[in-house]
Scaffold this active site. Structure first.
Site, mmCIF file in Angstrom:
data_model
loop_
_atom_site.group_PDB
_atom_site.id
_atom_site.type_symbol
_atom_site.label_atom_id
_atom_site.label_comp_id
_atom_site.label_asym_id
_atom_site.label_seq_id
_atom_site.Cartn_x
_atom_site.Cartn_y
_atom_site.Cartn_z
ATOM 1 N N GLU A 86 -2.253 0.634 9.243
ATOM 2 C CA GLU A 86 -3.317 1.061 8.346
ATOM 3 C C GLU A 86 -3.613 -0.116 7.433
ATOM 4 O O GLU A 86 -2.780 -0.504 6.612
ATOM 5 C CB GLU A 86 -2.940 2.290 7.509
ATOM 6 C CG GLU A 86 -4.120 2.748 6.658
ATOM 7 C CD GLU A 86 -3.764 3.719 5.541
ATOM 8 O OE1 GLU A 86 -4.703 4.087 4.794
ATOM 9 O OE2 GLU A 86 -2.582 4.094 5.394
ATOM 10 N N ASP A 134 -1.336 -3.760 2.655
ATOM 11 C CA ASP A 134 -2.215 -3.909 1.491
ATOM 12 C C ASP A 134 -1.723 -5.085 0.670
ATOM 13 O O ASP A 134 -0.530 -5.403 0.683
ATOM 14 C CB ASP A 134 -2.230 -2.629 0.637
ATOM 15 C CG ASP A 134 -3.512 -2.473 -0.160
ATOM 16 O OD1 ASP A 134 -3.873 -3.411 -0.897
ATOM 17 O OD2 ASP A 134 -4.167 -1.422 -0.054
ATOM 18 N N ASP A 172 -13.845 -1.418 1.117
ATOM 19 C CA ASP A 172 -15.029 -1.905 0.414
ATOM 20 C C ASP A 172 -16.032 -2.352 1.477
ATOM 21 O O ASP A 172 -15.704 -3.182 2.331
ATOM 22 C CB ASP A 172 -14.637 -3.086 -0.474
ATOM 23 C CG ASP A 172 -15.779 -3.569 -1.365
ATOM 24 O OD1 ASP A 172 -16.959 -3.453 -0.949
ATOM 25 O OD2 ASP A 172 -15.504 -4.077 -2.458
ATOM 26 N N LYS A 193 -22.771 -7.530 0.560
ATOM 27 C CA LYS A 193 -23.364 -8.862 0.431
ATOM 28 C C LYS A 193 -22.588 -9.950 1.165
ATOM 29 O O LYS A 193 -23.067 -11.078 1.285
ATOM 30 C CB LYS A 193 -23.478 -9.231 -1.055
ATOM 31 C CG LYS A 193 -24.419 -8.329 -1.839
ATOM 32 C CD LYS A 193 -24.513 -8.776 -3.283
ATOM 33 C CE LYS A 193 -25.461 -7.879 -4.075
ATOM 34 N NZ LYS A 193 -25.560 -8.301 -5.508
ATOM 35 N N ASP A 243 -16.804 6.590 3.421
ATOM 36 C CA ASP A 243 -17.853 7.356 2.753
ATOM 37 C C ASP A 243 -19.146 6.552 2.694
ATOM 38 O O ASP A 243 -20.194 7.064 2.304
ATOM 39 C CB ASP A 243 -17.425 7.715 1.331
ATOM 40 C CG ASP A 243 -17.297 6.471 0.452
ATOM 41 O OD1 ASP A 243 -17.982 6.394 -0.577
ATOM 42 O OD2 ASP A 243 -16.512 5.577 0.809
ATOM 43 N N THR A 297 -7.287 11.006 1.609
ATOM 44 C CA THR A 297 -6.809 10.274 0.447
ATOM 45 C C THR A 297 -7.268 11.002 -0.817
ATOM 46 O O THR A 297 -8.144 11.881 -0.781
ATOM 47 C CB THR A 297 -7.367 8.841 0.413
ATOM 48 O OG1 THR A 297 -8.790 8.895 0.184
ATOM 49 C CG2 THR A 297 -7.099 8.114 1.710
ATOM 50 N N TYR A 298 -6.720 10.601 -1.930
ATOM 51 C CA TYR A 298 -7.080 11.200 -3.220
ATOM 52 C C TYR A 298 -8.572 11.061 -3.483
ATOM 53 O O TYR A 298 -9.247 12.028 -3.851
ATOM 54 C CB TYR A 298 -6.269 10.517 -4.327
ATOM 55 C CG TYR A 298 -6.691 10.883 -5.720
ATOM 56 C CD1 TYR A 298 -6.331 12.115 -6.274
ATOM 57 C CD2 TYR A 298 -7.449 10.009 -6.485
ATOM 58 C CE1 TYR A 298 -6.721 12.451 -7.566
ATOM 59 C CE2 TYR A 298 -7.844 10.344 -7.780
ATOM 60 C CZ TYR A 298 -7.480 11.559 -8.301
ATOM 61 O OH TYR A 298 -7.866 11.894 -9.576
ATOM 62 N N TYR A 299 -9.109 9.845 -3.293
ATOM 63 C CA TYR A 299 -10.520 9.615 -3.571
ATOM 64 C C TYR A 299 -11.419 10.261 -2.532
ATOM 65 O O TYR A 299 -12.524 10.705 -2.831
ATOM 66 C CB TYR A 299 -10.808 8.116 -3.685
ATOM 67 C CG TYR A 299 -10.271 7.527 -4.964
ATOM 68 C CD1 TYR A 299 -10.826 7.886 -6.188
ATOM 69 C CD2 TYR A 299 -9.206 6.647 -4.959
ATOM 70 C CE1 TYR A 299 -10.328 7.367 -7.375
ATOM 71 C CE2 TYR A 299 -8.694 6.124 -6.132
ATOM 72 C CZ TYR A 299 -9.266 6.486 -7.341
ATOM 73 O OH TYR A 299 -8.779 5.987 -8.512
ATOM 74 N N GLU A 300 -10.954 10.327 -1.282
ATOM 75 C CA GLU A 300 -11.742 10.996 -0.252
ATOM 76 C C GLU A 300 -11.972 12.453 -0.624
ATOM 77 O O GLU A 300 -13.083 12.971 -0.474
ATOM 78 C CB GLU A 300 -11.032 10.913 1.094
ATOM 79 C CG GLU A 300 -11.776 11.625 2.213
ATOM 80 C CD GLU A 300 -11.053 11.546 3.546
ATOM 81 O OE1 GLU A 300 -11.580 12.096 4.527
ATOM 82 O OE2 GLU A 300 -9.972 10.926 3.601
#
Length: 252
Positions: free
Chosen positions: A51, A76, A125, A129, A159, A199-202
């Site tokens: 991952e 990570d 992310d 650009k 997302d 995930t938490y943010y998902e």
């Protein structure tokens, strides 16, 4: 650096399944498990799944629980984040989980050709650009091919409509076989316990009505890779931080 982060780094230093290797050490000594993950660390021949940009490691640990017949490694550069998954997996006595703190650009220093079976890229992310920084750009496909088995699979869950569209166009331009693709995953008819891991943010984005996109494809060997030449509409909320984006999505 905050005291909390330092405490997490100190804590992880004693975790036998967490590997933190500065580039200077890699240059001088290399990584001793490269090509030997199966024999020396996992003690089995089960497929290895990475991952990339694992954050807190929700997918790494969640997938490892679902599939004890596979080995999972979260990667990570920010060690304080992965502490959550590293601590959870160690306290649970999981033997098919590891964490690697390094830059993704250095991934070939840690794995031998063909040593990895699958790669998960979860909510990266989109780098709207900077194409060379996108984790599904042809630049990164070349890196992944250095370590993937011949039929190695890549999963992207995001997302970002921009990231999803770009990846679909990159896959199309290079004729990679698509195993599954959907731009509104949780309103599709796909019933898959793998995709139930969030995930938490998902979960926050789902609660606020943002669609989750997913594509799974085979990263086959190619003599040359082609960057897609298409105009893609930018995500309107990407210039804000997470909390502001959530508020925009909910109309507050």
């Amino acid at each position: 650096m905050g005291k909390n982060k330092l405490a997490k780094f100190d804590d992880m230093a004693g975790y036998p399944h967490v590997f933190q290797y500065p580039f200077a050490v890699l240059q001088e000594k290399g990584f001793e498990l490269k090509g030997h993950w199966h024999k020396e660390f996992f003690k089995n021949d089960n497929p290895i799944v990475l991952e990339l940009g694992c954050g807190k490691g929700e997918y790494t640990v969640g997938l490892a629980r679902l599939f004890p017949d596979k080995n999972f490694i979260g990667v990570d550069i920010k060690g304080a984040r992965m502490w959550t998954g590293a601590k959870d997996s160690m306290e649970s006595g999981m033997t098919n989980v590891a964490f690697l703190r390094t830059s993704i650009e250095l991934i070939s220093h840690f794995f031998a050709p063909g040593e990895v079976a699958e790669i998960w890229i979860t909510f990266p992310d989109p780098q709207m650009k900077k194409v060379n920084k996108r984790l599904t750009s042809t630049r990164f496909m070349k890196m992944y091919r250095e370590i993937l088995a011949g039929d190695g699979i890549i999963h992207l869950k995001t997302d970002s409509n921009f990231m999803y569209t770009y990846t679909c166009e990159m896959v199309k331009a290079n004729h990679y076989p698509v195993l599954f693709s959907n731009d509104d995953l949780y309103h599709s008819d796909l019933a898959d316990n793998i995709l139930s891991i969030k995930t938490y943010y998902e979960q926050q984005w789902l609660d606020r009505g943002l669609n989750i996109k997913y594509i799974k494809f085979v990263c086959e060997e190619r003599e040359e890779l082609i960057e897609p030449d298409v105009e893609i509409e930018l995500d309107p909320y990407r210039s804000f931080n997470r909390s502001k984006r959530s508020a925009l999505a909910s109309g507050k």
